[in-house]
Design a protein around this motif. Structure first.
Motif, short mmCIF file in Angstrom:
data_model
loop_
_atom_site.label_atom_id
_atom_site.label_comp_id
_atom_site.label_asym_id
_atom_site.label_seq_id
_atom_site.Cartn_x
_atom_site.Cartn_y
_atom_site.Cartn_z
N LEU A 352 0.85 -1.20 0.00
CA LEU A 352 0.00 0.00 0.00
C LEU A 352 0.88 1.24 0.00
O LEU A 352 1.84 1.34 0.77
N LYS A 353 0.54 2.22 -0.88
CA LYS A 353 1.32 3.44 -0.97
C LYS A 353 1.38 4.14 0.38
O LYS A 353 0.38 4.25 1.10
N ASN A 354 2.57 4.65 0.72
CA ASN A 354 2.74 5.30 2.01
C ASN A 354 1.86 6.54 2.15
O ASN A 354 1.46 6.90 3.26
N GLN A 355 1.56 7.21 1.04
CA GLN A 355 0.69 8.38 1.11
C GLN A 355 -0.67 8.00 1.70
O GLN A 355 -1.23 8.72 2.54
N ALA A 356 -1.20 6.87 1.28
CA ALA A 356 -2.47 6.41 1.83
C ALA A 356 -2.33 5.99 3.28
O ALA A 356 -3.21 6.23 4.11
N VAL A 357 -1.19 5.36 3.62
CA VAL A 357 -0.97 4.93 5.00
C VAL A 357 -0.92 6.13 5.93
O VAL A 357 -1.49 6.11 7.04
N TYR A 358 -0.24 7.21 5.49
CA TYR A 358 -0.17 8.41 6.32
C TYR A 358 -1.56 8.99 6.58
O TYR A 358 -1.86 9.44 7.70
N GLU A 359 -2.40 9.01 5.55
CA GLU A 359 -3.75 9.54 5.73
C GLU A 359 -4.56 8.67 6.69
O GLU A 359 -5.36 9.17 7.49
N LEU A 360 -4.36 7.37 6.63
CA LEU A 360 -5.05 6.47 7.56
C LEU A 360 -4.60 6.72 9.00
O LEU A 360 -5.41 6.62 9.93
N ALA A 361 -3.31 7.06 9.17
CA ALA A 361 -2.80 7.39 10.50
C ALA A 361 -3.42 8.70 11.01
O ALA A 361 -3.78 8.82 12.18
N LYS A 362 -3.55 9.69 10.10
CA LYS A 362 -4.18 10.95 10.49
C LYS A 362 -5.63 10.74 10.90
O LYS A 362 -6.15 11.47 11.75
N ALA A 363 -6.28 9.76 10.29
CA ALA A 363 -7.67 9.47 10.61
C ALA A 363 -7.79 8.59 11.86
O ALA A 363 -8.89 8.19 12.23
N HIS A 364 -6.65 8.28 12.51
CA HIS A 364 -6.61 7.48 13.73
C HIS A 364 -7.14 6.06 13.52
O HIS A 364 -7.59 5.41 14.45
N LEU A 365 -7.08 5.58 12.27
CA LEU A 365 -7.38 4.18 12.01
C LEU A 365 -6.13 3.33 12.13
O LEU A 365 -6.19 2.14 12.43
N VAL A 366 -4.97 3.95 11.88
CA VAL A 366 -3.68 3.28 11.94
C VAL A 366 -2.79 4.04 12.90
O VAL A 366 -2.84 5.28 12.96
#
Length: 794
Positions: A352-366
């Motif tokens: 999974l692209k890190n850009q998407a992972v960062y956004e998931l972290a900002k959303a407190h899912l990751v």
């Protein structure tokens, strides 16, 4: 005129942190305690688990409380900020200090902000003094360092810059008019130890902020609603808190069950309450347990939030929603239903692209966690596992085709053939694939390919069945025809057998003539050798080469070899002919005069002049002159690859020489008497030596020390050889004590060979090994004077 209807504001912030000016509920006790500790001790480290709400506490609670106490609170600082892309940080500028100064400048109007060049030239202490004089801020100034773990994670290996940063911070805090709060995650506290000496108090005054307890969680639910004019009932709050506290615990049998935990994560509480509020009718001023039930359980609220954020992040990052959901299912949640971890890659993290992972972290899912310079991602909380899995399953059911669902099942069950598509199902899948080729995954493509192959195999079997039936009829017809040809075949077979017998007889006659011709050719070489010796002066080199030609002929085992090399024993010249019978072998030489290398290109000879000479067989020229032994050389052995030659001498040494340039590589000492025989093993890694001191030694060819010393013979050991198998496990030795002994190098036990052969009536001069049995060479007396035959030439 009535004003337009204004929807009431949602008092819950959702997954983001609280900001300055917003009211934070459920943290009154913690705010008061940390305020008292800071006033009393001046420097405090605030730490907590990830997601406990440190930033919310600082911005929405502690800063307003400090301002009420008439402290001058500077803007919250971070150490991870970067300058604008067009600005190049000057050499020698501390990036962490520069980041702090950028944070402080953001609160000033643009016309009062310093340029990046001016900031880069200032220390933290000088900047604070300059700012205080220009802005006339309060004498008691509070510095707040948020997310302070970034000092360890940003530019992980730059310890020099970190050390300078702490030195500057320590200098600034020596002023008694400055207070400071350092906020960081608790798992990074130990990483600060190397730098704390520079900080006054060394951050010994600490405050731990935990997740929300039951009472605090209740306040965080009820008080925002009450402020907005809505009563949040105790029953509704208790129901949601009980659901949010659930954790998954593994029991003794290996399975998992849900149990109530001690705490509630603030982010999850805000997500659930915000969704509850959004679903509340505008005219409803009471949240009851029934209202909590309407939004479903907490799983449904969390699943809905997860679904909304994944859909939005997929659109923002141009990553397919399916890829994100599969990443959660396969990477963040294990087959056992617990959280897994994913190591951050350079561009993608487990697909999974890190850009998407960062956004998931900002959303407190990751949640991202850094350990020893590596970043690991995991699901933000156990409470998300079931909602995420159930939402993903529902999404797949609604959005994926039968091909995609069946391929996923096929992959999960280790690709059994029984799940492959057949006939109409395969045709339907092919039709969908033609218009959606860019949406298919590699596993689905494999599934489709395997289904095609299976369908093709079924069709092929049907064709073969039809063909078999046809062939059965044909075979009956052919059987009748074959019967007719059988009689003719028997007649032809008999004639062919007679012809074969005639051919065998003719071949035997031809082979006998060939053997006779070879034997006669050997006689010719012997005559030429004798003629060369009878020249005036004798041509010993030419005679030597004629003799070698004779020895290289394939003489039948039942014929006596006519070439007697004893005729060359009169020579005192340096051609390796020193009063003994010459004995040559393709791989080893046991008569201590001369030997050929494996490919027959070179000949090595030794003489009583202590010199080894190497000859090129094609030209007959001497190419090397190896000197170093102080006594006659008694044995030579080429390594199997032809790169090295070993020599044993009466000077008690073994020497290994480089065939590239004739230089000595290593001198092996250890025998107490002259060396009688040397031999390389099959891969050239080891060397065996035999000696007049009654012992054998096994050496590594790159070491000066013997690996084994084999004792047991009671007289001179004349010969040693390795077994030719790949491991060269066995060694055979022949001795003047009339015995031949076999040694197992895998089980060496001093004087105990695994086999001792007794039967010779005189000294045994040589031995050789095949892979399966020991071959004994000739005895000393007959072999020194008799003629060798092709049968004993090895």
């Amino acid at each position: 005129m009535a004003s337009a209807f204004q929807p009431r504001k949602n008092p819950y912030v959702g997954p983001r942190s609280y900001e300055y000016g917003e009211t934070l509920y459920g943290r009154d006790r913690e705010t008061a305690e940390i305020l008292d500790l800071l006033i009393a001790e001046r420097i405090v480290m605030l730490y907590s688990p990830s997601g406990a709400g440190k930033s919310s506490l600082l911005k929405a609670a502690l800063i307003p409380a400090l301002e009420k106490e008439e402290f001058g609170v500077l803007p919250v600082m971070r150490v991870s900020l970067h300058p604008s892309p067009e600005f190049q940080l000057p050499a020698g500028t501390n990036r962490y200090i520069f980041s702090l100064l950028l944070s402080l400048e953001e609160s000033l109007s643009e016309d009062r902000q310093m340029s990046s060049d001016d900031l880069a030239g200032l220390s933290l202490d000088n900047y604070l003094k300059k700012r205080q004089s220009e802005t006339k801020q309060a004498d008691s100034t509070v510095l707040i360092f948020d997310q302070f773990e970034e000092i360890l994670t940003v530019d992980f290996t730059n310890t020099a810059a970190k050390t300078e940063f702490f030195a500057q911070v320590g200098t600034a805090l020596r002023s008694r008019d400055r207070w400071a709060v350092f906020a960081l995650r608790e798992d990074f506290i130990a990483g600060l130890d190397p730098y704390l000496r520079a900080i006054p108090t060394r951050l010994r005054n600490t405050f731990r902020l935990d997740l929300l307890g039951e009472s605090a969680a209740k306040d965080a639910m009820q008080k925002p609603a009450l402020e907005a004019g809505v009563l949040f009932s105790d029953e509704a709050a208790a129901r949601l808190i009980a659901d949010l506290r659930k954790v998954r615990v593994q029991h003794i049998g290996g399975g998992f069950r849900e149990k109530p935990g001690l705490y509630v994560e603030p982010v999850q509480l805000q997500v659930v309450c915000r969704r509850l509020w959004d679903n509340l009718p505008e005219d409803d001023d009471h949240i009851s347990e029934a209202d909590a039930e309407k939004i479903g359980n907490v799983d449904e609220a969390l699943a809905s939030y997860y679904s909304d954020r994944v859909k939005a992040i997929a659109a923002e990052t141009y990553v397919s929603e399916r890829s994100i959901r599969e990443w959660f299912d396969t990477q963040l949640i294990t087959e056992q239903g617990i959280r897994g971890q994913v190591l951050k890659g350079s561009e993608k993290s487990q697909g999974l692209k890190n850009q998407a992972v960062y956004e998931l972290a900002k959303a407190h899912l990751v949640r991202a966690e850094e350990r020893r310079g590596a970043v690991w991602f995991e699901l933000a909380h156990d409470r998300l596992i079931r909602p995420v899995k159930e939402n993903n399953a529902a999404w797949r059911e609604s959005n994926l085709t039968m091909l995609q669902l069946q391929a996923a099942l096929w992959e999960k069950q280790s690709r059994p053939d029984g799940l492959l598509f057949r006939s109409q199902s395969l045709r339907d899948a092919e039709e969908w694939y033609r218009t959606h080729e860019d949406e298919i995954t590699s596993a689905e493509r494999d599934f489709l390919d395997k289904s095609r192959a299976a369908e093709a195999a079924v069709r092929q079997r049907r064709r073969w069945n039809r063909l078999f039936n046809i062939m059965s009829v044909i075979s009956i017809i052919l059987g009748i025809v074959a019967g007719l040809f059988s009689i003719r075949f028997q007649i032809a077979k008999k004639a062919a057998q007679e012809q074969r017998e005639i051919a065998v007889a003719q071949r035997q006659i031809a082979e006998e003539k060939t053997r006779e011709a070879v034997y006669n050719l050997v006689k010719v070489w012997e005559e030429r050798a004798v003629a060369a010796l009878n020249e005036n002066p004798p041509d010993f080199q030419k005679a030597w080469l004629y003799v070698l030609e004779a020895l290289n002929q394939d003489i039948p085992a039942d014929r006596q070899l006519p070439v007697s090399l004893g005729m060359l024993s009169q020579s005192e010249l340096h051609y390796g002919i020193m009063g003994r019978q010459l004995w040559v072998s393709p791989s080893s030489f046991v008569g201590n005069i001369a030997m050929l290398n494996m490919d027959g290109k070179y000949l090595a000879t030794a003489a009583d002049d202590n010199i080894i000479r190497v000859w090129e067989m094609k030209s007959g020229k001497e190419i090397f002159n190896l000197t170093g032994h102080s006594s006659p050389v008694s044995s030579l052995s080429f390594s199997p690859d032809g790169k090295y030659i070993a020599s044993g001498s009466e000077d008690k040494t073994v020497r290994i020489w480089d065939m590239k340039n004739g230089n000595p590589l290593i001198i092996l000492t250890g025998h107490s008497a002259g060396v009688s025989s040397v031999c390389f093993n099959s891969d050239g890694s080891r060397l065996a030596s035999a000696s007049y001191d009654n012992t054998l030694k096994i050496w590594k060819t790159d070491s000066e020390y013997p690996v084994f010393t084999l004792e047991g013979h009671s007289d001179t050991v004349n010969s040693v050889c390795f077994s030719p198998d790949m491991n060269s496990r066995y060694v055979a030795s022949a001795s003047d004590d009339k015995t031949v002994r076999l040694w197992d190098l895998w089980n060496v036990s001093g004087k105990n060979p695994i086999l001792t052969l007794v039967g010779h009536s005189d000294a045994v001069s040589a031995s050789a090994l095949t892979e399966s049995r020991l071959l004994q060479d000739r005895m000393t007396k007959p072999c020194r004077h008799g003629m060798p035959t092709a049968a004993n030439r090895c």
